[in-house]
Scaffold this motif. Sequence first.
Motif, PDB file in Angstrom:
ATOM      1  N   PHE A  14       0.982  -1.197   0.045  1.00  0.00           N
ATOM      2  CA  PHE A  14      -0.256  -0.080   0.217  1.00  0.00           C
ATOM      3  C   PHE A  14       1.003   1.318  -0.038  1.00  0.00           C
ATOM      4  O   PHE A  14       0.639   2.233  -0.610  1.00  0.00           O
ATOM      5  N   GLN A  15       2.079   1.315   0.637  1.00  0.00           N
ATOM      6  CA  GLN A  15       2.986   2.444   0.803  1.00  0.00           C
ATOM      7  C   GLN A  15       3.401   2.673  -0.658  1.00  0.00           C
ATOM      8  O   GLN A  15       3.256   3.577  -1.003  1.00  0.00           O
ATOM      9  N   ALA A  16       3.918   1.680  -1.306  1.00  0.00           N
ATOM     10  CA  ALA A  16       4.602   1.804  -2.556  1.00  0.00           C
ATOM     11  C   ALA A  16       3.382   2.193  -3.454  1.00  0.00           C
ATOM     12  O   ALA A  16       3.571   3.150  -4.437  1.00  0.00           O
ATOM     13  N   SER A  17       2.207   1.757  -3.374  1.00  0.00           N
ATOM     14  CA  SER A  17       0.968   2.237  -4.465  1.00  0.00           C
ATOM     15  C   SER A  17       0.631   3.700  -4.211  1.00  0.00           C
ATOM     16  O   SER A  17       0.346   4.500  -4.993  1.00  0.00           O
ATOM     17  N   GLU A  18       0.682   3.927  -2.973  1.00  0.00           N
ATOM     18  CA  GLU A  18       0.430   5.585  -2.694  1.00  0.00           C
ATOM     19  C   GLU A  18       1.451   6.337  -3.242  1.00  0.00           C
ATOM     20  O   GLU A  18       1.191   7.562  -3.475  1.00  0.00           O
ATOM     21  N   LEU A  19       2.687   6.120  -3.092  1.00  0.00           N
ATOM     22  CA  LEU A  19       3.802   6.864  -3.443  1.00  0.00           C
ATOM     23  C   LEU A  19       3.688   6.889  -5.107  1.00  0.00           C
ATOM     24  O   LEU A  19       4.042   8.199  -5.570  1.00  0.00           O
ATOM     25  N   LEU A  42      16.350  -3.271  -1.596  1.00  0.00           N
ATOM     26  CA  LEU A  42      17.897  -3.236  -1.563  1.00  0.00           C
ATOM     27  C   LEU A  42      18.102  -4.296  -0.236  1.00  0.00           C
ATOM     28  O   LEU A  42      19.265  -4.830  -0.290  1.00  0.00           O
ATOM     29  N   LYS A  43      17.393  -4.520   0.228  1.00  0.00           N
ATOM     30  CA  LYS A  43      17.316  -5.291   1.781  1.00  0.00           C
ATOM     31  C   LYS A  43      17.299  -6.689   1.406  1.00  0.00           C
ATOM     32  O   LYS A  43      16.026  -7.374   1.673  1.00  0.00           O
ATOM     33  N   ILE A  44      18.084  -7.430   0.703  1.00  0.00           N
ATOM     34  CA  ILE A  44      18.040  -8.730   0.187  1.00  0.00           C
ATOM     35  C   ILE A  44      17.839  -9.779   1.585  1.00  0.00           C
ATOM     36  O   ILE A  44      17.051 -10.656   1.518  1.00  0.00           O
ATOM     37  N   ASN A  45      18.537  -9.480   2.461  1.00  0.00           N
ATOM     38  CA  ASN A  45      18.980 -10.533   3.433  1.00  0.00           C
ATOM     39  C   ASN A  45      18.576  -9.835   4.593  1.00  0.00           C
ATOM     40  O   ASN A  45      19.401  -8.913   5.395  1.00  0.00           O
ATOM     41  N   ALA A  46      17.570  -9.697   5.281  1.00  0.00           N
ATOM     42  CA  ALA A  46      16.933  -9.111   6.343  1.00  0.00           C
ATOM     43  C   ALA A  46      16.735 -10.050   7.690  1.00  0.00           C
ATOM     44  O   ALA A  46      16.200 -10.950   7.688  1.00  0.00           O
ATOM     45  N   ASP A  47      17.055  -9.410   8.881  1.00  0.00           N
ATOM     46  CA  ASP A  47      16.735 -10.234  10.124  1.00  0.00           C
ATOM     47  C   ASP A  47      15.075 -10.628  10.450  1.00  0.00           C
ATOM     48  O   ASP A  47      14.984 -11.569  11.060  1.00  0.00           O
ATOM     49  N   SER A  48      14.483  -9.492   9.820  1.00  0.00           N
ATOM     50  CA  SER A  48      13.131  -9.746  10.285  1.00  0.00           C
ATOM     51  C   SER A  48      12.356  -9.011   9.351  1.00  0.00           C
ATOM     52  O   SER A  48      12.809  -8.193   8.484  1.00  0.00           O
ATOM     53  N   ILE A  49      10.986  -9.114   9.339  1.00  0.00           N
ATOM     54  CA  ILE A  49      10.205  -8.089   8.177  1.00  0.00           C
ATOM     55  C   ILE A  49      10.025  -6.863   8.423  1.00  0.00           C
ATOM     56  O   ILE A  49      10.235  -6.093   7.468  1.00  0.00           O
ATOM     57  N   MET A  50      10.154  -6.530   9.731  1.00  0.00           N
ATOM     58  CA  MET A  50      10.324  -5.030  10.042  1.00  0.00           C
ATOM     59  C   MET A  50      11.556  -4.415   9.465  1.00  0.00           C
ATOM     60  O   MET A  50      11.644  -3.284   9.164  1.00  0.00           O
ATOM     61  N   ASP A  51      12.580  -5.407   9.524  1.00  0.00           N
ATOM     62  CA  ASP A  51      13.915  -4.729   9.356  1.00  0.00           C
ATOM     63  C   ASP A  51      13.886  -4.601   7.846  1.00  0.00           C
ATOM     64  O   ASP A  51      14.788  -3.442   7.331  1.00  0.00           O
ATOM     65  N   VAL A  52      13.086  -5.000   6.952  1.00  0.00           N
ATOM     66  CA  VAL A  52      13.150  -4.894   5.376  1.00  0.00           C
ATOM     67  C   VAL A  52      12.916  -3.282   5.305  1.00  0.00           C
ATOM     68  O   VAL A  52      13.428  -2.861   4.575  1.00  0.00           O
ATOM     69  N   TYR A  53      11.999  -2.743   6.202  1.00  0.00           N
ATOM     70  CA  TYR A  53      11.538  -1.529   6.044  1.00  0.00           C
ATOM     71  C   TYR A  53      12.362  -0.481   6.949  1.00  0.00           C
ATOM     72  O   TYR A  53      12.005   0.782   7.044  1.00  0.00           O
ATOM     73  N   GLY A  54      13.175  -0.933   7.562  1.00  0.00           N
ATOM     74  CA  GLY A  54      14.187  -0.111   8.550  1.00  0.00           C
ATOM     75  C   GLY A  54      13.263   0.091   9.845  1.00  0.00           C
ATOM     76  O   GLY A  54      13.530   1.166  10.514  1.00  0.00           O
ATOM     77  N   GLY A  55      12.643  -0.789  10.216  1.00  0.00           N
ATOM     78  CA  GLY A  55      11.949  -0.383  11.402  1.00  0.00           C
ATOM     79  C   GLY A  55      10.514  -0.109  11.162  1.00  0.00           C
ATOM     80  O   GLY A  55      10.213   0.059   9.862  1.00  0.00           O
ATOM     81  N   LEU A  56       9.618  -0.015  12.089  1.00  0.00           N
ATOM     82  CA  LEU A  56       7.983   0.097  12.069  1.00  0.00           C
ATOM     83  C   LEU A  56       7.809   1.419  11.440  1.00  0.00           C
ATOM     84  O   LEU A  56       6.789   1.819  10.582  1.00  0.00           O
ATOM     85  N   SER A  57       8.806   2.422  11.657  1.00  0.00           N
ATOM     86  CA  SER A  57       8.390   4.097  11.303  1.00  0.00           C
ATOM     87  C   SER A  57       8.422   4.036   9.805  1.00  0.00           C
ATOM     88  O   SER A  57       8.061   4.997   9.258  1.00  0.00           O
ATOM     89  N   GLY A  58       9.376   3.130   9.247  1.00  0.00           N
ATOM     90  CA  GLY A  58       9.492   2.949   7.728  1.00  0.00           C
ATOM     91  C   GLY A  58       8.222   2.760   6.995  1.00  0.00           C
ATOM     92  O   GLY A  58       8.204   3.087   5.773  1.00  0.00           O
ATOM     93  N   ILE A  59       7.309   2.201   7.794  1.00  0.00           N
ATOM     94  CA  ILE A  59       6.183   1.628   6.775  1.00  0.00           C
ATOM     95  C   ILE A  59       4.834   2.371   7.388  1.00  0.00           C
ATOM     96  O   ILE A  59       3.590   2.242   7.176  1.00  0.00           O
ATOM     97  N   LYS A  60       4.991   3.584   8.123  1.00  0.00           N
ATOM     98  CA  LYS A  60       4.070   4.181   8.639  1.00  0.00           C
ATOM     99  C   LYS A  60       2.999   4.615   7.639  1.00  0.00           C
ATOM    100  O   LYS A  60       1.685   4.647   7.861  1.00  0.00           O
ATOM    101  N   THR A  61       3.567   5.272   6.642  1.00  0.00           N
ATOM    102  CA  THR A  61       2.444   5.670   5.505  1.00  0.00           C
ATOM    103  C   THR A  61       1.845   4.690   4.980  1.00  0.00           C
ATOM    104  O   THR A  61       0.529   4.787   4.864  1.00  0.00           O
ATOM    105  N   GLY A  62       2.424   3.526   4.812  1.00  0.00           N
ATOM    106  CA  GLY A  62       1.572   2.262   4.424  1.00  0.00           C
ATOM    107  C   GLY A  62       0.591   1.802   5.195  1.00  0.00           C
ATOM    108  O   GLY A  62      -0.693   1.281   4.856  1.00  0.00           O
ATOM    109  N   LEU A  63       0.747   1.797   6.514  1.00  0.00           N
ATOM    110  CA  LEU A  63      -0.095   1.545   7.561  1.00  0.00           C
ATOM    111  C   LEU A  63      -1.362   2.512   7.621  1.00  0.00           C
ATOM    112  O   LEU A  63      -2.237   2.213   7.715  1.00  0.00           O
TER     113      LEU A  63
END
Length: 208
Positions: A14-19, A42-63
């Motif tokens: 949803f975030q990518a679509s809104e942008l 660019l985050k091919i190997n991430a420790d968690s799904i949240m890490d893919v977006y650089g933390g929860l704040s990185g996905i705020k717009t999408g939420l």
Amino acid sequence: MSIENNTIALAGIFQASELVRQIARQGMLDQAPFEASIQSVLKINADSIMDVYGGLSGIKTGLQILCQQLGNETKRNIEVMQYVLGVVFLERKLAKRQDMLAKIRIGIEKSVAETEIYAATHPQVVEQLANLYTQTLSTFDYRIKVSGEQRFLENPHNADKIRALLLAGIRSAVLWRQKGGKRLQFIFSRAKILRTAQDLLGMTKNLS
């Protein structure tokens, strides 16, 4: 299936679509979520799904957009939903093409190498990701049609950002599918996804 991880990945779509909508309609976009979405590719190997977006704040717009689209009829945007469904549909086609998946991974690795010199949202990196989208996902018989102001769509930098963001949407769709996401969830699990998105959005307020 973790409904939280599923919702985070869905918010990425949803975030990518809104942008995409923002740049096509306004010729500009919010920079912070743009950076998070590009970084997610660019985050091919991430420790968690949240890490893919650089933390929860990185996905705020999408939420926020996810909550609007699922919970508030007056704030729903049909273009955003069309992009979301288009991305989900393309990801299903991509999943059947191991050759194309391999080509995309190689292309992303080249872009990751570029970030040792340039920022993730530098025009050269964005252009590389856009070209990768053109050479792979744009070759399917189904294409996502982006609606907007012609003067914005014809700008090559804007066009690159749109394609790079669609690639980011595909990345999130892959994650969403891996976390148990299915198109029928939009109908049958709507309330559960909305509640989870609202809870996660509340957590981002504590981070700011």
